[in-house]
Design a protein around this motif. Sequence first.
Motif, PDB file in Angstrom:
ATOM      1  N   ILE A  19       0.846  -1.232  -0.223  1.00  0.00           N
ATOM      2  CA  ILE A  19      -0.007  -0.025  -0.053  1.00  0.00           C
ATOM      3  C   ILE A  19       0.975   1.184   0.043  1.00  0.00           C
ATOM      4  CG2 ILE A  19      -1.480   1.209   1.532  1.00  0.00           C
ATOM      5  CD1 ILE A  19      -2.795  -1.537   2.313  1.00  0.00           C
ATOM      6  N   THR A  69      10.621   1.666  13.730  1.00  0.00           N
ATOM      7  CA  THR A  69      10.633   1.459  15.233  1.00  0.00           C
ATOM      8  C   THR A  69      11.732   1.933  16.092  1.00  0.00           C
ATOM      9  OG1 THR A  69      11.508  -0.775  15.284  1.00  0.00           O
ATOM     10  CG2 THR A  69       9.166  -0.456  14.869  1.00  0.00           C
ATOM     11  N   ALA A  95       3.487   2.099   7.758  1.00  0.00           N
ATOM     12  CA  ALA A  95       4.084   0.959   8.042  1.00  0.00           C
ATOM     13  C   ALA A  95       3.607   0.218   9.245  1.00  0.00           C
ATOM     14  CB  ALA A  95       5.437   1.469   8.544  1.00  0.00           C
ATOM     15  N   ASN A 122       3.188  -0.791  15.216  1.00  0.00           N
ATOM     16  CA  ASN A 122       1.756  -0.287  14.782  1.00  0.00           C
ATOM     17  C   ASN A 122       1.351   0.868  15.420  1.00  0.00           C
ATOM     18  OD1 ASN A 122       0.791  -2.401  12.717  1.00  0.00           O
ATOM     19  ND2 ASN A 122       1.659  -3.628  14.123  1.00  0.00           N
ATOM     20  N   LYS A 167      -4.408  -1.661  16.538  1.00  0.00           N
ATOM     21  CA  LYS A 167      -4.990  -0.884  15.400  1.00  0.00           C
ATOM     22  C   LYS A 167      -6.005  -0.119  15.816  1.00  0.00           C
ATOM     23  CE  LYS A 167      -2.507  -1.717  11.451  1.00  0.00           C
ATOM     24  NZ  LYS A 167      -1.527  -0.646  11.058  1.00  0.00           N
ATOM     25  N   GLY A 194      -9.692  -3.255   4.309  1.00  0.00           N
ATOM     26  CA  GLY A 194      -9.895  -4.904   4.697  1.00  0.00           C
ATOM     27  C   GLY A 194      -8.679  -5.597   4.091  1.00  0.00           C
ATOM     28  N   THR A 198      -1.091  -7.587  -0.883  1.00  0.00           N
ATOM     29  CA  THR A 198       0.190  -6.921  -0.668  1.00  0.00           C
ATOM     30  C   THR A 198       1.219  -8.108  -0.187  1.00  0.00           C
ATOM     31  OG1 THR A 198      -0.395  -6.267   1.546  1.00  0.00           O
ATOM     32  CG2 THR A 198      -0.985  -4.709  -0.179  1.00  0.00           C
TER      33      THR A 198
END
Length: 281
Positions: A19, A69, A95, A122, A167, A194, A198
């Motif tokens: 993405i 990170t 990312a 995340n 998330k 959704g 990828t």
Amino acid sequence: MPGRFSGKVAIITGSSFGIGRETALLFAKEGAKVTVTGRSEERLQGTKKALLVAKVPESNFIIVPADITTSSGQDTLISKTLERFGKIDILVNNAGASIPDSQKRTGVKQGIETYEKVMRLNVQSVIEMTQKVRPHLAKTKGDIVNVSSIVALKAGWAHAPYYPLAKAALDQYTRSAAIDLIHEGIRVNTVNPGIVETGFHGQATGLSEDASKKFYDDMGSNRNAIPCGFSGRPDHIAKAIAFLADRDTSEYIVGQNIIADGGTSLVLGIHTQFPRQTEKL
Ligand code: NDP
């Protein structure tokens, strides 16, 4: 290149693949100067090639290898962008991954070290990038788009609970950051994809290329899973990200989520017992 992002500078994290790569391509084709980043040199070269094939001038992008990170990775990303382009207008925090448990544990048995890794990538990296880029976005009255997931919504995910947890936290952080930062002229919004074809259900989760293709094909042909009848492509999500990053198209949208999932999140398990709900009409 002339376009709706002419004169804008965008950092797109996780743009070495998937993405993020498609978003970098779309933004660059629409005139933005883009910072492309990720850890894998090979994947970064893939994005560079795609940009050059799309006739994006080399002066309009930089490639910065960095682990998002780490504090040093984040600092490098920002300083290289400023050094090359002089400002930042758009930050796409894309990312992310569902990192498998190192001992292959599932469900509530997954280790705390897995929880920490998933949260760090995340959520924490997004918080840190937001803090570090904020002063620059305040100067340009810029925009942040976070990439979350439909796993953040109300359904439970028994197999790997920390990724949905992360998330969901990201969605809530988006809301809080949005009402805080709009006072400085910075908008924050989220896209919740959704299933999208990828590397997400592939290399990142240990699937081979063939197994990954089969996963997306099977999902796409199962209307109980994806009512629109096909797995999403990265460009579907890139277009939603561009909509939210573009003040002309979305100025009055603050702290919201766009769910781009072909209808997946509207189907309950019980619907599979009522074929008319999901069958092809
Ligand atoms: P991919 O696995 O295809 O790409 C993930 C990108 O993130 C890569 O560029 C990868 O780069 C980068 N990345 C991962 N970890 C790090 C790290 N520690 N430091 C820097 N970069 C990192 O996945 P998608 O394109 O699908 O995922 C993009 C976003 O979309 C993620 O936030 C994901 O959670 C979300 N999403 C995806 C869905 C899907 O079905 N595909 C569904 C819902 C949400 P590299 O490997 O080079 O480090």
